[in-house]
Design a protein around this motif. Structure first.
Motif: not given
Length: 236
Positions: A177-205
């Motif tokens: 369900d990637r719940t923890d991964l998405l939560r951690q990513a949202r917390e970082v993104a909420a700090v301020g504007p950022c560029a996103l780089v995501v690679t790895g598992d196609a389903a995760t991307v």
């Protein structure tokens, strides 16, 4: 594969691919190996952080496997690759068997994910197959935060620290369900504007890119690339 087909693959690869020699092998951990390849052609190649290098792991087959060079020493004509040996397939087997003095056939470098055009803060999301790209990102910016998913979070955290990626890093257990991964990513993104780089598992991307559409603030730039997918081989 028939003997004739295998011979044809060997002939074609000899004409289309370059040759490099393994000049260094480091067992970074139980699941990761760092291999140094040296070739005269690497001295002349145009390289930028994030490019890909493809290697042919098996004789008798033309199939290539793709890796991101950690760095590129044009003076010596040497590049370093990191392979996850617990992954299935011929690429992982090649890294398990790699030995100094062996020759291998390579193609590239070729453009993959351009890292130098990233500006400002960067959020990097990946997994075990993304480690080399994370290392390459370090040569571009120190203003990056990292969120990884892994089957062995403690082991991956230790490996990353040994590679100099020890600050602003979160490693969570890989889950469907990637719940923890998405939560951690949202917390970082909420700090301020950022560029996103995501690679790895196609389903995760796919899941991260879809979730990022609802982030506030939204990513100023998105770069994504699937390196593997369950049930598929040689995705790139």
């Amino acid at each position: 594969m028939t003997t004739l087909t295998g011979r044809l693959a060997d002939l074609a690869s000899g004409a289309l691919l370059g040759t490099a020699q393994i000049t260094g092998v480091s067992r970074l951990s139980a699941g990761f190996v760092r291999v140094k390849l040296t070739a005269e052609a690497f001295q002349k190649a145009a390289w930028a952080p994030g490019v890909k290098l493809q290697l042919r792991p098996q004789r008798g087959r033309m199939a290539l496997r793709t890796y991101t060079p950690v760095d590129w020493d044009a003076t010596r004509g040497a590049v370093d690759l990191i392979g996850f040996t617990h992954a299935g397939g011929p690429g992982a087997e090649w890294f398990r068997r790699a030995a100094v003095g062996d020759a291998c056939q390579v193609f590239g470098p070729r453009r993959s994910i351009a890292l130098r055009d990233l500006a400002g803060a960067v959020l990097f999301v990946g997994d075990e197959s993304s480690v080399a790209l994370a290392c390459a990102l370090q040569s571009v910016t120190s203003n990056a935060s990292y969120v990884f998913e892994a089957r062995d979070p403690a082991g991956l955290s230790q490996l990353l620290a040994g590679l100099g990626i020890a600050e602003r890093v979160a490693v969570v257990t890989k889950a469907a369900d990637r719940t923890d991964l998405l939560r951690q990513a949202r917390e970082v993104a909420a700090v301020g504007p950022c560029a996103l780089v995501v690679t790895g598992d196609a389903a995760t991307v796919h899941a991260v890119r879809r979730d990022s559409r609802n982030w506030a603030p939204a990513p100023v730039q998105v770069k994504g690339k699937a390196y593997w997918a369950e049930g598929r081989a040689g995705l790139d």
